[in-house]
Design an enzyme around this catalytic site. Structure first.
Site, short mmCIF file in Angstrom:
data_model
loop_
_atom_site.label_atom_id
_atom_site.label_comp_id
_atom_site.label_asym_id
_atom_site.label_seq_id
_atom_site.Cartn_x
_atom_site.Cartn_y
_atom_site.Cartn_z
N SER A 1 38.79 57.77 53.02
CA SER A 1 38.80 57.06 51.76
C SER A 1 39.99 56.12 51.72
CB SER A 1 38.91 58.09 50.63
OG SER A 1 39.24 57.49 49.42
N TYR B 1 43.23 64.90 45.84
CA TYR B 1 42.20 64.18 46.62
C TYR B 1 42.88 63.36 47.71
CZ TYR B 1 38.19 61.04 47.43
OH TYR B 1 37.15 60.31 48.00
P1 NAP Z 1 28.88 62.39 45.45
O1 NAP Z 1 27.80 61.48 45.02
O2 NAP Z 1 29.67 63.13 44.44
O3 NAP Z 1 28.28 63.40 46.53
C1 NAP Z 1 29.10 64.42 47.06
C2 NAP Z 1 28.26 65.23 48.02
O4 NAP Z 1 29.07 66.29 48.54
C3 NAP Z 1 27.05 65.84 47.36
O5 NAP Z 1 25.97 65.84 48.25
C4 NAP Z 1 27.51 67.28 47.09
O6 NAP Z 1 26.36 68.11 47.10
C5 NAP Z 1 28.40 67.53 48.30
N1 NAP Z 1 29.39 68.56 48.08
C6 NAP Z 1 30.44 68.54 47.24
N2 NAP Z 1 31.14 69.67 47.32
C7 NAP Z 1 30.51 70.44 48.23
C8 NAP Z 1 30.75 71.74 48.76
N3 NAP Z 1 31.80 72.49 48.37
N4 NAP Z 1 29.91 72.22 49.70
C9 NAP Z 1 28.85 71.48 50.12
N5 NAP Z 1 28.58 70.25 49.66
C10 NAP Z 1 29.40 69.74 48.73
O7 NAP Z 1 29.98 61.58 46.29
P2 NAP Z 1 29.86 60.33 47.28
O8 NAP Z 1 30.43 59.17 46.56
O9 NAP Z 1 28.52 60.25 47.89
O10 NAP Z 1 30.94 60.76 48.34
C11 NAP Z 1 30.61 61.18 49.65
C12 NAP Z 1 31.89 61.19 50.47
O11 NAP Z 1 32.45 59.87 50.50
C13 NAP Z 1 32.98 62.10 49.91
O12 NAP Z 1 33.68 62.70 50.96
C14 NAP Z 1 33.90 61.12 49.18
O13 NAP Z 1 35.21 61.61 49.08
C15 NAP Z 1 33.80 59.93 50.09
N6 NAP Z 1 34.16 58.66 49.45
C16 NAP Z 1 33.39 58.14 48.44
C17 NAP Z 1 33.74 56.92 47.88
C18 NAP Z 1 32.92 56.27 46.82
O14 NAP Z 1 33.30 55.16 46.39
N7 NAP Z 1 31.81 56.84 46.37
C19 NAP Z 1 34.89 56.24 48.34
C20 NAP Z 1 35.67 56.81 49.33
C21 NAP Z 1 35.28 58.01 49.91
P3 NAP Z 1 26.13 69.39 46.17
O15 NAP Z 1 26.74 69.12 44.84
O16 NAP Z 1 24.65 69.54 46.18
O17 NAP Z 1 26.82 70.49 46.91
#
Ligand code: NAP
Length: 268
Positions: free
Chosen positions: A143, A156
């Site tokens: 990130s 985070y």
């Molecule tokens: P999201 O929509 O909140 O999805 C998060 C995913 O992680 C969901 O599938 C959730 O599934 C799963 N998850 C969370 N905690 C978990 C656990 N303890 N065990 C198993 N699964 C878990 O977030 P996203 O934006 O797609 O983010 C995906 C990744 O990209 C993350 O690592 C985030 O930090 C990174 N990221 C995102 C952004 C952004 O702008 N969106 C920017 C930088 C980095 P369940 O709830 O079904 O378990």
């Protein structure tokens, strides 16, 4: 892009957001998929979407911090789909936002565990098999928070910075075994994680990255064409060809990773 129909990828956090998009995109390139997350109904809906388009996917309900469950999943996945060629440690949590002194410790720590214990658990679970086959790719979802202070979410930021050091350290020890490890940064992507965050509310459209771009980056890194960049932190807007052409400079100046500089320059 990898088009082999025999390759297998395991994606954590595949129930929604970026992980779901990566899973669907890899399926279109011919990968068989293991989908991991806590919400079974959401995982099954992703699997159904993949299968309706002619792909193959299996769902595994799990909290990524659960090491015995990860071992079970890898065993089942390898016997049902085949050895894992690509691990995408995408599951992440940013729930404990706000100043540290206002955070609930257990919520904060659970998020940190999801973001760093989870990837360690899944790396450990796949590496024996990857080492035995002398091949594999691991992509850890970093990130902006990996490389800059995030005053509104220090837990985070700490866990995402740790992921960069995990990746580059692991890249050194896995290189002799033909395994590549990357940290990628997806930019700011509209998902459940970002949708209701007040500081993102009034950003202009150009501040947001396309979810397709992170899918393309994962596909390119998993192709094996950029294994010389193993260990590096790669942003979704980076030009991989340009990076590959500048490999000597990247190595000599230790670019695209975390390092400390002081008044005399980089600290060796
Ligand atoms: P999201 O929509 O909140 O999805 C998060 C995913 O992680 C969901 O599938 C959730 O599934 C799963 N998850 C969370 N905690 C978990 C656990 N303890 N065990 C198993 N699964 C878990 O977030 P996203 O934006 O797609 O983010 C995906 C990744 O990209 C993350 O690592 C985030 O930090 C990174 N990221 C995102 C952004 C952004 O702008 N969106 C920017 C930088 C980095 P369940 O709830 O079904 O378990």
């Amino acid at each position: 892009m990898n088009t082999s129909p025999t390759k297998v990828a395991l994606i954590t956090g595949a129930s929604r957001g970026i992980g779901k998009a990566i899973a669907i995109s890899l399926s279109k390139s011919g990968y068989k998929l293991a989908l991991v997350a806590r919400n079974t109904a959401a995982l099954e809906s992703v699997r159904d979407e993949i299968e309706a388009a002619g792909g193959t996917a299996r769902c595994y309900e799990a909290d990524v911090t659960d090491a015995p469950r990860a071992a079970e999943i890898i065993h089942d996945c390898e016997s049902q789909l085949g050895p894992i060629d690509l691990l995408v440690n995408n599951a992440g949590s940013s729930v404990a936002g706000g100043p540290l002194w206002e955070n609930d410790l257990e919520t904060l720590w659970k998020g940190i565990e999801t973001n760093i214990r989870g990837p360690i658990v899944y790396c450990k679970a796949v590496l024996d098999s990857m080492i035995a086959r002398q091949s594999g790719t691991i992509i850890n979802m970093g990130s902006y928070a990996s490389i800059r202070p995030i005053e509104g979410n220090p837990g985070y930021a700490a866990s995402k910075a740790a992921l960069v050091r995990l990746s580059d350290s692991l890249a050194v020890s896995t290189k002799p075994h033909g395994i590549s490890v990357f940290t990628v940064s997806p930019g700011l992507v509209l998902t459940d994680m970002t949708r209701d965050v007040p500081i993102f509310k009034d950003l202009p459209p150009e501040a947001w990255s396309s979810i397709d771009d992170i899918c393309k980056l994962v596909a390119n890194l998993s192709s094996g064409s950029y294994s010389a960049l193993s260990g590096r932190f790669i942003h979704v807007n980076d030009d991989l060809q340009q990076l590959a052409q500048n490999l000597d400079r990247i190595k000599s100046e230790n670019l695209y990773t975390l390092h400390l500089a002081n008044l005399e320059g980089p600290v060796q």
